[in-house]
Design an enzyme around this catalytic site. Structure first.
Site, PDB file in Angstrom:
ATOM      1  N   GLY A   1       0.749  -1.233  -0.144  1.00  0.00           N
ATOM      2  CA  GLY A   1      -0.011  -0.099   0.230  1.00  0.00           C
ATOM      3  C   GLY A   1       0.791   1.308  -0.041  1.00  0.00           C
ATOM      4  O   GLY A   1       0.691   2.268  -0.603  1.00  0.00           O
ATOM      5  N   THR A   2       1.812   1.350   0.899  1.00  0.00           N
ATOM      6  CA  THR A   2       2.890   2.233   1.028  1.00  0.00           C
ATOM      7  C   THR A   2       3.279   2.743  -0.523  1.00  0.00           C
ATOM      8  O   THR A   2       3.372   4.134  -0.912  1.00  0.00           O
ATOM      9  CB  THR A   2       4.032   2.325   2.081  1.00  0.00           C
ATOM     10  OG1 THR A   2       3.062   2.106   3.143  1.00  0.00           O
ATOM     11  CG2 THR A   2       4.717   3.487   1.948  1.00  0.00           C
TER      12      THR A   2
ATOM     13  N   HIS B   1      -1.610  -7.674   2.419  1.00  0.00           N
ATOM     14  CA  HIS B   1      -1.915  -8.555   3.644  1.00  0.00           C
ATOM     15  C   HIS B   1      -2.923  -7.952   4.426  1.00  0.00           C
ATOM     16  O   HIS B   1      -3.113  -8.409   5.782  1.00  0.00           O
ATOM     17  CB  HIS B   1      -0.327  -8.156   4.342  1.00  0.00           C
ATOM     18  CG  HIS B   1      -0.210  -6.715   4.948  1.00  0.00           C
ATOM     19  ND1 HIS B   1      -0.351  -6.426   6.054  1.00  0.00           N
ATOM     20  CD2 HIS B   1       0.136  -5.688   4.266  1.00  0.00           C
ATOM     21  CE1 HIS B   1       0.127  -5.078   6.282  1.00  0.00           C
ATOM     22  NE2 HIS B   1       0.147  -4.461   5.166  1.00  0.00           N
TER      23      HIS B   1
ATOM     24  N   SER C   1      -3.280  -3.535  -0.898  1.00  0.00           N
ATOM     25  CA  SER C   1      -2.522  -4.187  -0.270  1.00  0.00           C
ATOM     26  C   SER C   1      -2.725  -5.733   0.169  1.00  0.00           C
ATOM     27  O   SER C   1      -3.830  -5.753   0.854  1.00  0.00           O
ATOM     28  CB  SER C   1      -1.824  -3.507   1.048  1.00  0.00           C
ATOM     29  OG  SER C   1      -0.669  -4.150   1.668  1.00  0.00           O
TER      30      SER C   1
ATOM     31  N   ASN D   1      -8.506   3.625   8.325  1.00  0.00           N
ATOM     32  CA  ASN D   1      -7.879   2.325   8.808  1.00  0.00           C
ATOM     33  C   ASN D   1      -8.322   2.232  10.417  1.00  0.00           C
ATOM     34  O   ASN D   1      -8.111   1.345  10.994  1.00  0.00           O
ATOM     35  CB  ASN D   1      -6.439   2.418   8.646  1.00  0.00           C
ATOM     36  CG  ASN D   1      -5.818   3.715   8.755  1.00  0.00           C
ATOM     37  OD1 ASN D   1      -6.246   4.700   8.064  1.00  0.00           O
ATOM     38  ND2 ASN D   1      -4.740   3.970   9.330  1.00  0.00           N
TER      39      ASN D   1
ATOM     40  N   THR E   1      12.739  -6.915 -10.534  1.00  0.00           N
ATOM     41  CA  THR E   1      12.157  -8.433 -10.706  1.00  0.00           C
ATOM     42  C   THR E   1      10.877  -8.731  -9.891  1.00  0.00           C
ATOM     43  O   THR E   1      10.844  -8.334  -8.613  1.00  0.00           O
ATOM     44  CB  THR E   1      13.139  -9.498 -10.383  1.00  0.00           C
ATOM     45  OG1 THR E   1      14.264  -9.160 -11.106  1.00  0.00           O
ATOM     46  CG2 THR E   1      12.678 -10.977 -10.518  1.00  0.00           C
TER      47      THR E   1
ATOM     48  N   GLN F   1      -7.776  -0.508   2.982  1.00  0.00           N
ATOM     49  CA  GLN F   1      -8.344  -1.056   4.069  1.00  0.00           C
ATOM     50  C   GLN F   1      -9.852  -1.628   3.457  1.00  0.00           C
ATOM     51  O   GLN F   1     -10.755  -2.435   4.257  1.00  0.00           O
ATOM     52  CB  GLN F   1      -8.908  -0.185   5.192  1.00  0.00           C
ATOM     53  CG  GLN F   1      -7.559   0.108   5.899  1.00  0.00           C
ATOM     54  CD  GLN F   1      -6.929  -1.033   6.950  1.00  0.00           C
ATOM     55  OE1 GLN F   1      -7.516  -2.091   6.870  1.00  0.00           O
ATOM     56  NE2 GLN F   1      -5.877  -0.831   7.415  1.00  0.00           N
TER      57      GLN F   1
ATOM     58  N   CYS G   1       0.811   1.610  12.619  1.00  0.00           N
ATOM     59  CA  CYS G   1       2.068   2.252  12.498  1.00  0.00           C
ATOM     60  C   CYS G   1       2.446   3.533  13.384  1.00  0.00           C
ATOM     61  O   CYS G   1       3.404   3.910  13.686  1.00  0.00           O
ATOM     62  CB  CYS G   1       2.022   2.732  10.964  1.00  0.00           C
ATOM     63  SG  CYS G   1       0.622   2.748  10.170  1.00  0.00           S
TER      64      CYS G   1
HETATM   65  N1  PLP Z   1      -3.051   2.895   3.544  1.00  0.00           N
HETATM   66  C1  PLP Z   1      -3.969   2.303   4.519  1.00  0.00           C
HETATM   67  C2  PLP Z   1      -5.346   3.029   4.780  1.00  0.00           C
HETATM   68  C3  PLP Z   1      -3.380   1.403   5.585  1.00  0.00           C
HETATM   69  O1  PLP Z   1      -4.205   1.276   6.533  1.00  0.00           O
HETATM   70  C4  PLP Z   1      -2.191   0.846   5.330  1.00  0.00           C
HETATM   71  C5  PLP Z   1      -1.618  -0.151   6.304  1.00  0.00           C
HETATM   72  O2  PLP Z   1      -1.827   0.044   7.469  1.00  0.00           O
HETATM   73  C6  PLP Z   1      -1.268   1.530   4.080  1.00  0.00           C
HETATM   74  C7  PLP Z   1      -1.876   2.264   3.346  1.00  0.00           C
HETATM   75  C8  PLP Z   1       0.142   1.071   4.005  1.00  0.00           C
HETATM   76  O3  PLP Z   1       0.069  -0.396   3.394  1.00  0.00           O
HETATM   77  P1  PLP Z   1       1.340  -1.347   3.599  1.00  0.00           P
HETATM   78  O4  PLP Z   1       1.261  -1.799   4.651  1.00  0.00           O
HETATM   79  O5  PLP Z   1       0.849  -2.529   2.704  1.00  0.00           O
HETATM   80  O6  PLP Z   1       2.495  -0.423   3.139  1.00  0.00           O
END
Ligand code: PLP
Length: 387
Positions: A71-72, A204, A202, A154, A240, A182, A328
């Site tokens: 996601g990031t 996970h 994302s 989130n 890759t 989310q 985080c």
């Molecule tokens: N965006 C949201 C709304 C999230 O909740 C998160 C992770 O908590 C992220 C982005 C970041 O995703 P990733 O952990 O896959 O980098």
């Protein structure tokens, strides 16, 4: 000690079906998709299948899916692309419209862009966690390059009116990005109905592996890669490919799509049972965001006078995994930026705990969690009163 895991917005356990799909690509099917021999072709085929699985879940075209590290990266790639696009208005007049409740992957980058002279509008939200659509529309000036608004928050699970906001941006020729990290896999995300140009997800967060995600880039949307290197992902994301991870993401999408409606209903009823139980048993318990449409799995609850950090620690000792905000910044002593934006007073925000369920959560776990929280709050209050 049996652990109860109610921190699924931080991350989720990998589905056994996802693990089974990934396994060959961690063992013998070790090819690089760019290699022309049999193992390379097998890896390329697996990546192509995963791309179709992601596209099927989102109702988009496979060539609109770019695999990333999560996601990031997807959020950063979307914002960098729009920021550096030659289609952006003149330097110094580039406006980005976002909200005060975005994940740091968007929020902190927007703050950095503002420091560097970009005109960034951070929209307020109301007590429910929703932006005012008139204020939003007024912010969409002709020099706006991009809007970035999350699909689901989130911390509170609040669902923002992304389809409507994207339509208003589209009417004005403005690119629209949504952080749907989310939402994807938990609620329907239909890109044939929502006119968004860029979308982050994302694996996970919905029972796929960590460290892999995707960025949807609509065919009509100009895209400028942030990374430079090989020509992978049609030159949009060099490096890759993470073949086992991508296969896991594809499988997670397929499984989530198959069981979406039934899982949503089941998870929603368990979440409501948790909220009802805690509110009934704990005087002063208050749920944040419940006046807005919400993800079915998330409950953000303040227990007045009990600092969330202490409560989360006590619950951890009893085997219950929850979070005192987003994973985080769970270590931060500051009240949550999201709850502050919703005008939750600081002492109440500092007592907010996030419970996030998944399709694997059981009714027994929810009932046990109610008992654990009630006991832990009681102990904390007794201690505070010095009795
Ligand atoms: N965006 C949201 C709304 C999230 O909740 C998160 C992770 O908590 C992220 C982005 C970041 O995703 P990733 O952990 O896959 O980098």
């Amino acid at each position: 000690m049996e652990r109860i895991y109610l921190d699924n917005n931080a991350t989720t356990p990998v589905d056994p079906g996802v693990f089974a799909a990934m396994r060959p690509y961690l063992e013998h099917a070790c090819g690089n998709p760019s290699s022309s021999h049999a193992l390379g072709r097998e890896a390329a085929w697996a990546v192509a299948r995963a791309r179709r699985q992601v596209a099927d879940l989102l109702a988009c075209e496979p060539d609109e899916v770019v695999f990333t590290s999560g996601g990031t990266e997807s959020d950063n790639a979307a914002l960098f692309s729009a920021h550096f696009s030659p289609l952006c208005p003149r330097p110094g007049k580039r406006r980005i419209v976002t909200t005060r409740v975005e994940h740091p992957a968007v929020h902190d980058l927007c703050r950095r862009m503002a420091e560097q002279g970009c005109d960034v509008v951070f929209l307020d939200v109301d007590e429910r966690g929703l932006p005012d659509l008139d204020a939003y529309t007024r912010a969409l000036t002709p020099d706006t390059a991009l809007v970035s608004v999350m699909w689901a928050n989130n911390e509170t699970g609040v669902l923002l009116p992304v389809a409507e906001m994207a339509a208003r941006a589209r009417d004005r020729g403005i690119l629209f990005h949504t952080d749907a990290v989310q939402a994807v896999g938990k609620v329907p995300v239909d890109l044939s109905a929502a006119p968004v140009d860029l979308l982050s997800l994302s694996a996970h967060k919905f029972h796929g592996p960590k460290g892999v995600g995707a960025l949807f880039v609509r065919r009509s949307c100009p895209f400028h890669p942030h990374f430079l290197g090989g020509g992978q992902e049609q030159g949009r994301r060099p490096g890759t490919e993470n073949v086992p991870g991508i296969v896991g993401l594809g499988a997670a999408c397929e499984i989530a799509g198959q069981r979406m409606a039934a899982n949503m209903e089941r998870v929603r009823s368990l979440r409501d049972r948790l909220e009802r139980g805690l509110i009934a048993d704990i005087p002063g318990a208050r749920v944040h965001g419940k006046e807005a449409p919400r993800l079915p799995n998330t409950a953000n609850i303040s227990f007045a006078d009990v600092p969330a950090r202490d409560l989360v620690r006590r619950l951890d000792e009893q085997g219950l995994c929850v979070s005192s905000g987003a994973a985080c910044h769970a270590g931060s002593p500051e009240p949550s930026r999201v709850l502050a934006a919703m005008r939750v007073p600081a002492p109440l925000a500092l007592s907010a705990v996030r419970f996030s369920l998944s399709r694997l959560t059981t009714a027994e776990e929810v009932d046990a969690a109610i008992l654990h929280v009630t006991r832990a709050v009681d102990q904390a209050m007794t201690r505070t009163r010095g009795t």
